[in-house]
Motif scaffolding. Structure first.
Motif, PDB file in Angstrom:
ATOM      1  N   ARG A 105      -0.693 -47.117  24.971  1.00 41.99           N
ATOM      2  CA  ARG A 105      -1.619 -46.063  25.394  1.00 41.99           C
ATOM      3  C   ARG A 105      -0.842 -44.813  25.759  1.00 41.99           C
ATOM      4  O   ARG A 105       0.212 -44.874  26.392  1.00 41.99           O
ATOM      5  N   LEU A 106      -1.387 -43.676  25.368  1.00 40.72           N
ATOM      6  CA  LEU A 106      -0.834 -42.379  25.727  1.00 40.72           C
ATOM      7  C   LEU A 106      -1.865 -41.675  26.602  1.00 40.72           C
ATOM      8  O   LEU A 106      -3.066 -41.760  26.335  1.00 40.72           O
ATOM      9  N   PHE A 107      -1.411 -40.967  27.620  1.00 40.24           N
ATOM     10  CA  PHE A 107      -2.317 -40.331  28.566  1.00 40.24           C
ATOM     11  C   PHE A 107      -2.147 -38.818  28.488  1.00 40.24           C
ATOM     12  O   PHE A 107      -1.056 -38.291  28.618  1.00 40.24           O
ATOM     13  N   VAL A 108      -3.280 -38.160  28.258  1.00 42.67           N
ATOM     14  CA  VAL A 108      -3.294 -36.731  27.960  1.00 42.67           C
ATOM     15  C   VAL A 108      -4.127 -35.992  29.006  1.00 42.67           C
ATOM     16  O   VAL A 108      -5.209 -36.440  29.388  1.00 42.67           O
ATOM     17  N   ARG A 115       0.513 -34.460  26.909  1.00 46.50           N
ATOM     18  CA  ARG A 115       0.744 -35.795  27.462  1.00 46.50           C
ATOM     19  C   ARG A 115       1.395 -35.671  28.826  1.00 46.50           C
ATOM     20  O   ARG A 115       2.280 -34.826  29.029  1.00 46.50           O
ATOM     21  N   ILE A 116       0.948 -36.499  29.757  1.00 43.67           N
ATOM     22  CA  ILE A 116       1.565 -36.475  31.083  1.00 43.67           C
ATOM     23  C   ILE A 116       2.908 -37.184  31.023  1.00 43.67           C
ATOM     24  O   ILE A 116       3.144 -38.028  30.150  1.00 43.67           O
ATOM     25  N   ASP A 117       3.776 -36.841  31.950  1.00 46.86           N
ATOM     26  CA  ASP A 117       5.087 -37.474  31.991  1.00 46.86           C
ATOM     27  C   ASP A 117       5.020 -38.781  32.769  1.00 46.86           C
ATOM     28  O   ASP A 117       3.948 -39.180  33.234  1.00 46.86           O
ATOM     29  N   GLY A 119       5.863 -39.517  35.641  1.00 47.42           N
ATOM     30  CA  GLY A 119       5.420 -39.334  37.020  1.00 47.42           C
ATOM     31  C   GLY A 119       3.963 -38.923  37.145  1.00 47.42           C
ATOM     32  O   GLY A 119       3.471 -38.710  38.245  1.00 47.42           O
ATOM     33  N   GLY A 120       3.266 -38.796  36.003  1.00 45.89           N
ATOM     34  CA  GLY A 120       1.856 -38.431  36.016  1.00 45.89           C
ATOM     35  C   GLY A 120       1.586 -36.939  36.023  1.00 45.89           C
ATOM     36  O   GLY A 120       0.451 -36.516  36.173  1.00 45.89           O
ATOM     37  N   ALA A 121       2.644 -36.129  35.834  1.00 45.18           N
ATOM     38  CA  ALA A 121       2.472 -34.679  35.848  1.00 45.18           C
ATOM     39  C   ALA A 121       2.316 -34.150  34.432  1.00 45.18           C
ATOM     40  O   ALA A 121       2.841 -34.706  33.472  1.00 45.18           O
ATOM     41  N   CYS A 122       1.608 -33.055  34.327  1.00 46.74           N
ATOM     42  CA  CYS A 122       1.438 -32.358  33.055  1.00 46.74           C
ATOM     43  C   CYS A 122       2.590 -31.359  32.919  1.00 46.74           C
ATOM     44  O   CYS A 122       2.744 -30.485  33.781  1.00 46.74           O
ATOM     45  N   PRO A 123       3.381 -31.471  31.852  1.00 46.26           N
ATOM     46  CA  PRO A 123       4.493 -30.530  31.679  1.00 46.26           C
ATOM     47  C   PRO A 123       4.026 -29.075  31.539  1.00 46.26           C
ATOM     48  O   PRO A 123       4.715 -28.165  31.990  1.00 46.26           O
TER      49      PRO A 123
END
Length: 166
Positions: A105-108, A115-117, A119-123
């Motif tokens: 799974r990829l989380f966007v 895609r989030i990194d 750590g759950g942050a959005c670059p």
């Protein structure tokens, strides 16, 4: 001496947390609830878990305040939603260290499509993205042969927490 089944003599927050989520199936149930699984039958089919085990684990999560029940649905409480960073980080660790095919799974971040990194942050935005702003996409490690209703529903993009209506 027999190995104990709990951590009652441990004066440690990690031990107390493991009392709630440390059992084999528990974080998978939480993961599925984050993905939008709400019904007993969907949990059972997607996890391929025995009914009695699932019943016991769901009841333990209800008792701990991780899940709440509304009618036939099991919903994450705010306490349960707090487990998202744990589930995400552990899954990314598994991707890096134990997956030959990559992430399932990829989380966007819905707001910008990035895609989030880990750590759950959005670059792009530079902030940790809340659950309500995340969409899950199939990754290269996803098994395309799974045919249970949850797997079929998650073959395309799906917003986290949005109910799976299969």
């Amino acid at each position: 001496m027999a190995l104990g089944k709990d951590y009652v003599k441990q004066d440690c927050s990690l031990a107390r947390a493991l009392e709630v989520v440390g059992e084999r199936w528990t974080l998978l149930i939480v993961r599925d609830a984050l993905y939008g699984v709400r019904r007993f039958g969907h949990f059972q089919a997607h996890l391929d878990i025995p009914r009695a085990v699932l019943s016991a684990r769901l009841q333990a999560l209800l008792d701990a305040g991780v899940l709440a029940k509304e009618g036939q649905d099991y919903l994450l409480t705010p306490t349960g939603r707090e487990l998202w960073p744990v589930v995400h980080t552990l899954a990314r660790w598994g991707d890096r260290n134990f997956s030959d095919r990559g992430a399932c799974r990829l989380f966007v971040h819905i707001g910008c499509g990035e895609r989030i990194d880990t750590g759950g942050a959005c670059p792009a935005c530079g902030r940790v993205v809340p659950l309500e702003e995340l969409e899950m996409h199939p990754g290269p490690g996803l098994d395309p042969t799974r045919d249970d209703p949850v797997s079929v529903a998650l073959r395309g993009p799906h917003r986290l927490l949005e109910p799976i209506l299969a």
